[in-house]
Design a protein around this motif. Structure first.
Motif, PDB file in Angstrom:
ATOM      1  N   LYS A   1      -8.313   9.327 -14.659  1.00  0.00           N
ATOM      2  CA  LYS A   1      -6.909   9.590 -14.332  1.00  0.00           C
ATOM      3  C   LYS A   1      -6.795   9.968 -12.865  1.00  0.00           C
ATOM      4  O   LYS A   1      -7.691  10.603 -12.307  1.00  0.00           O
ATOM      5  N   GLY A   2      -5.674   9.588 -12.267  1.00  0.00           N
ATOM      6  CA  GLY A   2      -5.497   9.941 -10.877  1.00  0.00           C
ATOM      7  C   GLY A   2      -4.058   9.840 -10.433  1.00  0.00           C
ATOM      8  O   GLY A   2      -3.186   9.403 -11.190  1.00  0.00           O
ATOM      9  N   PRO A   3      -3.791  10.220  -9.186  1.00  0.00           N
ATOM     10  CA  PRO A   3      -2.438  10.131  -8.633  1.00  0.00           C
ATOM     11  C   PRO A   3      -2.060   8.688  -8.332  1.00  0.00           C
ATOM     12  O   PRO A   3      -2.787   7.759  -8.710  1.00  0.00           O
ATOM     13  N   GLU A   4      -0.960   8.477  -7.644  1.00  0.00           N
ATOM     14  CA  GLU A   4      -0.507   7.131  -7.281  1.00  0.00           C
ATOM     15  C   GLU A   4      -1.673   6.317  -6.750  1.00  0.00           C
ATOM     16  O   GLU A   4      -2.463   6.783  -5.927  1.00  0.00           O
ATOM     17  N   ALA A   5      -1.801   5.080  -7.234  1.00  0.00           N
ATOM     18  CA  ALA A   5      -3.043   4.325  -7.050  1.00  0.00           C
ATOM     19  C   ALA A   5      -3.251   3.806  -5.635  1.00  0.00           C
ATOM     20  O   ALA A   5      -4.346   3.926  -5.076  1.00  0.00           O
ATOM     21  N   GLY A   6      -2.197   3.217  -5.030  1.00  0.00           N
ATOM     22  CA  GLY A   6      -2.402   2.468  -3.800  1.00  0.00           C
ATOM     23  C   GLY A   6      -2.583   3.289  -2.550  1.00  0.00           C
ATOM     24  O   GLY A   6      -3.403   2.953  -1.689  1.00  0.00           O
TER      25      GLY A   6
END
Length: 430
Positions: A366-371
């Motif tokens: 899981k993580g924050p906004e990908a780009g």
């Protein structure tokens, strides 16, 4: 890695680009990391315009409330079409963080300059043709120079590549196959991606013949299938565990994970893992919309005029998902990703000769906004790992996938500390 002391530990190349500016902010943020703070860490930004580079540093200084930041960071003027300027840039760096894409057009001169001048290089390419071609053209040269060229070290493909390795390491037995499902989460304003990624996709799908020919010429023996063969899902399938429809993920994850598994099998004699990647799309309405968008896209990329239209009007042809302006800060703050892995294999008291796999495992990244949040985190932590875990890297240098380069390192631990979290959801016998 270079043993001669160089002026800069890291150089962020393409720092004034859309993604580059966020990588600059992440490097500045990581200066406070105890791993770097206690060392003689120096860094610089590089690009064509001194004025734009200063603007990026000033923006980072304002965001991080560090007014002295622009005075602490070096500035290197270089141009991707000027090989001499790239050589001078590479001579000053221990690790180059290359943010200039599409890499199929602009990546190779940077790789070449880094290898010839003894600098390691990390990029965030999600373009299989570029990544695989750099391996075939430069792996031996990088090995001779003792430098590390590590591609796809952003959202494509660190979560997937290291997620498979994490799943393998957490299973009490032999992992033989993994399916991953990517879920992108957005806030009330929806999601948006900068059109640089769109351009890479347009040109990549428009030139698939080149990639097929490259793979055919490599004439590599297939990696053996261990255990039951992983069955591929239909182009549109229902994932009962996640209660959502899914389609195949068309990014670089499968290409990169397969290359990692080949390296681990051939160089480290580790059991290879089969892999398939999917992205969840919600309900049937979303499936129908995506099918129409996909048909338009695949039709247009076949022709030169079609590719020109796709590149010129990304917002229209992507139904608003891609734009020349990129996402707003609010869209990035509200976005996140979840990558779920379903693995199967054999317990320690069973072998592949016993027939069907008898244990399963589910893990997540899981993580924050990908780009533009997760990608800079992953890229910078990969660079820190190159710097700090030298004894755990593959011996001698070369061109590697993230999983091949970092399988023995502490990169996953670093990512966990920075908000990209790896976890076991469940593990049970079938």
């Amino acid at each position: 890695m270079a043993t001669v002391k160089r002026p800069y530990t890291f150089v962020v190349l393409g720092a004034s680009g859309f993604t580059g500016q966020y990588v600059v902010q992440e490097v500045a943020r990581q200066q406070m990391n105890p791993e770097l703070r206690g060392s003689a860490f120096t860094w610089a930004v590089a690009g064509r315009s001194r004025e734009k580079l200063l603007q990026v540093l000033e923006k980072a200084a304002q965001k991080l409330e560090r007014p002295t930041l622009p005075d602490e960071v070096g500035i290197i003027i270089c141009d991707i079409i000027n090989s001499d300027s790239l050589d001078e840039m590479a001579k000053q760096a221990t690790v180059v963080l290359n943010c200039i894409g599409p890499y199929r057009f602009y990546g190779e001169p940077v790789v070449k300059a880094c290898i010839e001048n003894g600098a390691s290089c990390i990029d965030i390419s999600g373009e299989p043709q570029f990544l695989e071609e750099m391996y075939w053209k430069y792996h031996e040269k990088a090995e001779e120079k003792g430098v590390y060229i590590v591609g796809s070290s952003g959202f494509d493909c660190i979560p997937a590549d290291l997620g498979v390795l994490y799943t393998r390491n957490k299973l009490k037995g032999t992992l033989t196959a993994v399916e991953s499902f990517l879920t992108m989460n957005s806030g009330p304003e929806g999601m948006c991606i900068h059109d640089g990624t769109w351009k890479s996709a347009v040109h990549g799908f428009g030139d698939q013949k080149h990639l097929r020919n490259l793979r055919k010429q490599s004439n590599m023996k297939p990696v053996p299938v261990v255990g039951s063969k992983l069955k591929r899902r239909w182009p549109v399938s229902y994932c009962s565990e996640l209660r959502e429809y899914s389609i195949p993920f068309l990014g670089a994850d499968v290409s990169v994970v397969k290359r990692t598994q080949r390296f681990l099998y051939e160089d480290l004699q580790e059991s290879p893992v089969q892999y398939a990647a999917y992205v969840t799309v919600g309900g049937l309405t979303s499936v129908i919309k995506l099918m129409f968008a996909g048909l338009f896209f695949l039709l247009f990329v076949k022709f030169s005029i079609g590719r020109q239209l796709l590149v010129k009007f990304p917002w229209f042809f992507s139904f608003g998902y891609f734009s020349q302006q990129g996402p707003t800060q609010k869209q990035m703050d509200d976005a996140s990703f979840t990558l779920t892995f379903f693995g199967q294999g054999y317990s320690q008291d069973h072998t592949t000769k016993h027939g069907k796999p008898n244990i399963k495992i589910c893990t997540q990244v899981k993580g924050p906004e990908a780009g533009y949040v997760a990608t800079p985190i992953a890229m910078v932590q990969a660079a820190v790992t190159l710097l700090k875990d030298t004894s755990e890297l593959p011996k001698g240098g070369g061109v590697f996938t993230p999983g091949a380069a970092f399988s023995k390192t502490k990169l996953i631990e670093r990512l966990n500390r920075c908000g990209i979290e790896f976890s076991v959801i469940s593990s049970s016998e079938v």
